[in-house]
Design a protein around this motif. Structure first.
Motif, short mmCIF file in Angstrom:
data_model
loop_
_atom_site.label_atom_id
_atom_site.label_comp_id
_atom_site.label_asym_id
_atom_site.label_seq_id
_atom_site.Cartn_x
_atom_site.Cartn_y
_atom_site.Cartn_z
N ARG A 86 -32.20 70.05 68.54
CA ARG A 86 -32.84 70.44 69.83
C ARG A 86 -34.10 69.59 69.72
N ALA A 87 -34.90 69.59 68.28
CA ALA A 87 -36.21 69.09 68.41
C ALA A 87 -35.93 67.60 68.75
N ASP A 105 -43.24 67.60 66.14
CA ASP A 105 -43.96 68.51 65.30
C ASP A 105 -43.09 69.27 64.46
N THR A 106 -41.77 69.68 65.25
CA THR A 106 -41.05 70.64 64.57
C THR A 106 -40.18 69.80 63.28
N LEU A 107 -40.01 68.72 63.52
CA LEU A 107 -39.56 67.94 62.45
C LEU A 107 -40.34 67.75 61.27
N ALA A 155 -31.44 73.94 65.62
CA ALA A 155 -32.61 73.79 66.14
C ALA A 155 -33.21 72.32 65.85
N LEU A 156 -32.80 71.58 64.83
CA LEU A 156 -33.39 70.28 64.28
C LEU A 156 -32.68 69.31 65.62
N TRP A 204 -35.32 66.51 72.23
CA TRP A 204 -36.55 66.76 73.14
C TRP A 204 -37.96 66.04 72.71
N ASP A 242 -39.29 66.54 69.91
CA ASP A 242 -40.34 67.33 69.36
C ASP A 242 -40.58 67.07 67.70
N ASN A 302 -42.85 69.45 60.49
CA ASN A 302 -43.09 70.68 59.70
C ASN A 302 -42.19 71.12 58.88
#
Ligand code: NAP
Length: 320
Positions: free
Chosen positions: A265-266, A273-275, A262-263, A269, A271, A277
């Protein structure tokens, strides 16, 4: 120092980091009246005698447990079953047998059948250690304010459990009792998986072709260095831990792999915010560990920080 010894005679089987720390602490705190010790090799037995860690150093496991009120087996997890088979017939009626193994389910399975009726079997795991091994590596303060987890099998004598708890408290430890199964699940995430990750990341760095080994060592303060301490832990001990806590470690590793994906992928892309948070959440865990006194908030894990001007230029900056 405790008022009266909690056990008369302590037998230590295996005197490495943990066994020798128990010997030193039990002595310093007067938790036992006398200590008899043994180890597999003559080299270690001689060193234990030289260091004066025990009142008596004997050659065999069977001789060590004769007349002992408390026997603590301090050898790698994979060797505990064979030790139990050896000592079983020689245990003093009413004695307590314990261990310090980092995995508990397999200890109960391997040692349990060899413990005769009339002996109290109370497995334990002091959650304290360093990356060093052998009788010289131990120190009396190792267990102070660290947890010692007791995993008594069903039907264990509650007085015997409490007496062993009192012994560990005298050595400075805090006690919690839980099932062996729960222990193995909790330790899989708090200890076993971190060690696996450290072994793996240090191994990966060593395999890299495009970055030299000397560069890896030279610039290690960027985070890598802290993994190398864990990855320097005893190979025999850790081989046994992974082989004996297979299911729980594989379960946690599966979850870890999903979360790392998931990391990845973040990052791919963009992302942020995901990282952000995720990193905010993990920072709170670190603060929580410091708040409950399980680590110090000293910068850089308490490594000395002499004034910069006294340092030769290349070593002035140490960290990201
Ligand atoms: P250590 O320093 O390597 O000492 C191991 C001791 O076990 C030595 O006395 C060694 O004897 C003996 N031994 C090794 N293999 C054996 C075998 N096959 N049969 C009989 N004796 C054997 O290890 P340690 O760090 O004290 O770890 C001991 C136990 O504590 C392990 O079960 C480990 O899971 C647990 N534990 C370790 C830590 C940690 O951070 N290190 C923390 C908590 C619990 P020789 O010296 O004669 O070879």
């Amino acid at each position: 120092m405790s008022a009266a010894p909690i056990f008369e005679r302590l037998a230590l089987i295996g005197v490495g980091l943990i066994g020798s720390s128990i010997a030193r602490a039990a002595r310093a705190e007067g938790a036992v009246r006398s200590i008899v010790a043994t180890a597999r090799s003559g080299v270690t037995r001689r060193r234990v005698a030289e260091l004066g860690l025990a009142d008596q150093v004997v050659e065999t496991n069977a001789a060590a447990v004769e007349g002992a009120d408390l026997v603590i087996v301090c050898v790698p997890v994979g060797a505990c079953g064979a030790v139990a088979a050896e000592i079983g017939p020689h245990l003093k009626p009413g004695a307590t047998v314990s261990d310090v193994g980092s995995v508990k389910g397999s200890i109960i399975k391997d040692m349990g059948p060899h413990i005769p009726a009339g002996i109290h079997f109370v497995p334990a795991h002091p959650v304290a250690g360093t990356e060093h091994s052998g009788p010289d590596a131990g120190f009396a303060e190792l267990f102070v304010n660290r947890w010692c987890l007791l995993t008594p099998p069903e039907g264990a004598n509650s007085q015997a459990v409490e007496r062993l708890a009192a012994f560990w408290r005298a050595l400075g430890a805090n006690i919690e009792t839980m099932s062996a199964e729960h222990h193995d699940l909790v330790l899989a995430i708090t200890s076993h998986l971190p060690h696996l990750i450290a072994y793996s990341i240090v191994g990966t760095a060593d395999d890299l072709q495009t970055v030299t080994r000397s560069e890896v060592m030279k610039f290690s303060a960027g985070g890598f260095r802290d993994f190398t301490r864990i990855a320097a832990s005893d190979p025999t001990m850790w081989r046994d831990v992974f082989l004996h806590n297979k299911d729980a470690v594989l379960e946690m590793l599966g979850r870890f792999n999903e979360d790392v994906s998931a990391l990845a992928r973040a990052i791919r892309w963009g992302d942020g915010d995901t990282l952000f948070n995720m990193f905010t959440r993990t920072r709170a865990i670190r603060r929580g560990i410091v708040e409950i006194g399980q680590d110090s908030e000293t910068p850089d894990f308490g490594r000395p920080h002499p004034a910069l001007q006294h340092l030769p230029r290349p070593y002035a900056a140490d960290g990201e």
